[in-house]
Design a protein around this motif. Sequence first.
Motif, PDB file in Angstrom:
ATOM      1  N   PRO A  51       0.460  -0.950  -0.283  1.00 15.98           N
ATOM      2  CA  PRO A  51       0.159   0.064   0.471  1.00 15.98           C
ATOM      3  C   PRO A  51       0.705   1.268   0.103  1.00 15.98           C
ATOM      4  CG  PRO A  51      -1.350  -1.274   1.573  1.00 15.98           C
ATOM      5  CD  PRO A  51       0.576  -2.088   1.254  1.00 15.98           C
ATOM      6  N   ALA A  52       0.059   2.725  -0.998  1.00 13.52           N
ATOM      7  CA  ALA A  52       0.711   3.651  -0.420  1.00 13.52           C
ATOM      8  C   ALA A  52       0.981   4.141   1.155  1.00 13.52           C
ATOM      9  CB  ALA A  52       0.841   4.587  -1.737  1.00 13.52           C
ATOM     10  N   GLY A  53       1.777   5.034   1.629  1.00 16.55           N
ATOM     11  CA  GLY A  53       1.336   5.570   2.772  1.00 16.55           C
ATOM     12  C   GLY A  53       0.995   6.776   2.128  1.00 16.55           C
ATOM     13  N   VAL A  54       0.325   7.675   3.106  1.00 18.66           N
ATOM     14  CA  VAL A  54       0.120   8.889   3.686  1.00 18.66           C
ATOM     15  C   VAL A  54       0.708   9.684   4.945  1.00 18.66           C
ATOM     16  CG1 VAL A  54      -1.913  10.639   3.195  1.00 18.66           C
ATOM     17  CG2 VAL A  54      -2.351   8.538   2.051  1.00 18.66           C
ATOM     18  N   VAL A 110      -0.597   8.281   8.448  1.00 14.43           N
ATOM     19  CA  VAL A 110      -1.463   8.634   8.739  1.00 14.43           C
ATOM     20  C   VAL A 110      -3.029   8.005   8.092  1.00 14.43           C
ATOM     21  CG1 VAL A 110      -1.388  11.063   9.836  1.00 14.43           C
ATOM     22  CG2 VAL A 110      -2.190  11.414   7.160  1.00 14.43           C
ATOM     23  N   ALA A 111      -2.476   7.257   7.069  1.00 13.64           N
ATOM     24  CA  ALA A 111      -3.343   6.016   6.681  1.00 13.64           C
ATOM     25  C   ALA A 111      -2.623   5.378   5.067  1.00 13.64           C
ATOM     26  CB  ALA A 111      -3.874   7.282   5.219  1.00 13.64           C
ATOM     27  N   GLN A 112      -3.129   4.532   4.803  1.00 11.47           N
ATOM     28  CA  GLN A 112      -2.507   4.014   3.731  1.00 11.47           C
ATOM     29  C   GLN A 112      -4.006   3.463   2.816  1.00 11.47           C
ATOM     30  OE1 GLN A 112      -1.063   0.968   5.399  1.00 11.47           O
ATOM     31  NE2 GLN A 112      -2.953  -0.429   4.890  1.00 11.47           N
ATOM     32  N   VAL A 113      -3.059   3.872   1.498  1.00 12.77           N
ATOM     33  CA  VAL A 113      -3.920   3.196   0.140  1.00 12.77           C
ATOM     34  C   VAL A 113      -3.424   2.817  -0.716  1.00 12.77           C
ATOM     35  CG1 VAL A 113      -5.061   4.592  -1.967  1.00 12.77           C
ATOM     36  CG2 VAL A 113      -4.520   5.551  -0.091  1.00 12.77           C
ATOM     37  N   SER A 114      -4.459   1.159  -0.389  1.00 20.56           N
ATOM     38  CA  SER A 114      -4.448   0.222  -1.308  1.00 20.56           C
ATOM     39  C   SER A 114      -5.373   0.639  -3.029  1.00 20.56           C
ATOM     40  CB  SER A 114      -4.735  -1.050  -1.202  1.00 20.56           C
ATOM     41  OG  SER A 114      -3.675  -1.352   0.176  1.00 20.56           O
ATOM     42  N   ASP A 134     -10.967  16.212   5.689  1.00 18.83           N
ATOM     43  CA  ASP A 134     -10.112  15.255   6.703  1.00 18.83           C
ATOM     44  C   ASP A 134      -9.646  14.557   5.251  1.00 18.83           C
ATOM     45  OD1 ASP A 134      -8.686  13.050   7.740  1.00 18.83           O
ATOM     46  OD2 ASP A 134     -10.361  13.033   9.669  1.00 18.83           O
ATOM     47  N   LEU A 135      -8.545  14.853   4.862  1.00 14.75           N
ATOM     48  CA  LEU A 135      -7.699  13.480   3.948  1.00 14.75           C
ATOM     49  C   LEU A 135      -7.441  12.417   4.507  1.00 14.75           C
ATOM     50  CD1 LEU A 135      -5.526  16.158   2.446  1.00 14.75           C
ATOM     51  CD2 LEU A 135      -7.961  15.832   1.197  1.00 14.75           C
ATOM     52  N   ALA A 136      -6.883  12.532   5.715  1.00 12.90           N
ATOM     53  CA  ALA A 136      -7.079  10.996   6.131  1.00 12.90           C
ATOM     54  C   ALA A 136      -7.808  10.474   5.785  1.00 12.90           C
ATOM     55  CB  ALA A 136      -5.932  11.750   7.458  1.00 12.90           C
ATOM     56  N   ALA A 137      -8.878  10.703   6.519  1.00  6.70           N
ATOM     57  CA  ALA A 137      -9.978   9.792   6.382  1.00  6.70           C
ATOM     58  C   ALA A 137     -10.571   9.443   4.934  1.00  6.70           C
ATOM     59  CB  ALA A 137     -11.186  10.226   7.504  1.00  6.70           C
ATOM     60  N   ALA A 138     -10.434  10.671   4.276  1.00  6.82           N
ATOM     61  CA  ALA A 138     -10.714  10.247   2.917  1.00  6.82           C
ATOM     62  C   ALA A 138     -10.446   9.086   1.779  1.00  6.82           C
ATOM     63  CB  ALA A 138     -10.167  11.516   2.066  1.00  6.82           C
ATOM     64  N   PHE A 139      -9.278   7.950   2.306  1.00  2.83           N
ATOM     65  CA  PHE A 139      -8.673   6.898   1.869  1.00  2.83           C
ATOM     66  C   PHE A 139      -8.906   5.971   2.150  1.00  2.83           C
ATOM     67  CE2 PHE A 139      -5.716  11.022   1.494  1.00  2.83           C
ATOM     68  CZ  PHE A 139      -6.134  10.929  -0.157  1.00  2.83           C
ATOM     69  N   ALA A 140      -9.981   6.000   3.386  1.00  6.49           N
ATOM     70  CA  ALA A 140     -10.162   4.816   4.156  1.00  6.49           C
ATOM     71  C   ALA A 140     -11.596   3.835   2.969  1.00  6.49           C
ATOM     72  CB  ALA A 140     -10.612   4.582   5.646  1.00  6.49           C
TER      73      ALA A 140
END
Length: 317
Positions: free
Chosen positions: A139-142, A160-164, A212-218
């Motif tokens: 996953p990409a890290g944020v 603060v987040a990760q994206v798959s 909230d950008l961090a929450a967006a990636f969930a």
Amino acid sequence: MAAPPAAAPETRCTVTDDRLAELSGLVVDDGRVWAMSDGGRRVDVHRLDADCEVVETRTADVDPFDAEDLALGPDGELWVADTGDNDRSRETVAAIVLERGGDARLHRFTYPDGPHDAEALLVDASGVPYVITKEVGVPAGVYRPAAPPEGRGPFPLERVAQVSLPASDTEGGPIGGVGSRTVTGAGASADGRVVALRTYTDAWLFPVPDGDLAAAFAGEPARVPLPGEPQGEAVAFEPDGTLLSGSETRGGEPGELRAVPGAAALAAEPFTPPAAEPAAPAEPPAPEWLPALIGGGVTVGVLVLLAAALSLRARGR
């Protein structure tokens, strides 16, 4: 109800200026399109007209290591992401900010978990930058600093987040199927309600809950296919929600500026966090002798029989 499919990209113009042969960053500020190339020893951001001709250039007296993306700040500043690190050897990465008044400032950052290569940058409404890493197979890290940066730093980043990103069958890009899940750029809608992460083949749109950008990636993203780009790395939104994408020149094939009208609406539904999945029942521990057999070259057939025996044993308890 499933979102309607995205429209096919429309070619706006072809980028023929050599200064943008490695087009990697786009933003739209008050309807004006700004673009930059990656790499190089100078910070040059160019404004394009409707024919992709350069009509204005803004510069900073800073020698970047590997500039990769362009983001728009809350006061119209142009944030250049000096975050490229193909060898993963940099002690710090940086953002070079070109203010509307002509001044420039430099902020340096450090990752909490070692160097990363990154080609995507977003800036939220409070001026906090978000770096999204370029990973293959994971996953990409944020990452972001704890507060809007003031001064040169270096400022510590926190993950603060990760994206798959989902798998895609869109054709294009320089590295085949793996490129369809590799983050090469980012952009945000004018109202901040939608962000896009792009790969070599697609743009993935995420609704942003309450800024909230961090929450967006969930959340689950909407897909905008961008087929046929030789090396697509740039993405931005126009004020009406049209998605713009751009590609480097590659193999003698010039990059184009393309548009997908109304794309932002595909991800404009209110954000709903995914429900937590119930925990899977605990499996009985593997016998101590099993890893040794696997390391000694046990055949696939024997492993299947062992797994079946363990499952029957667990059910009989």
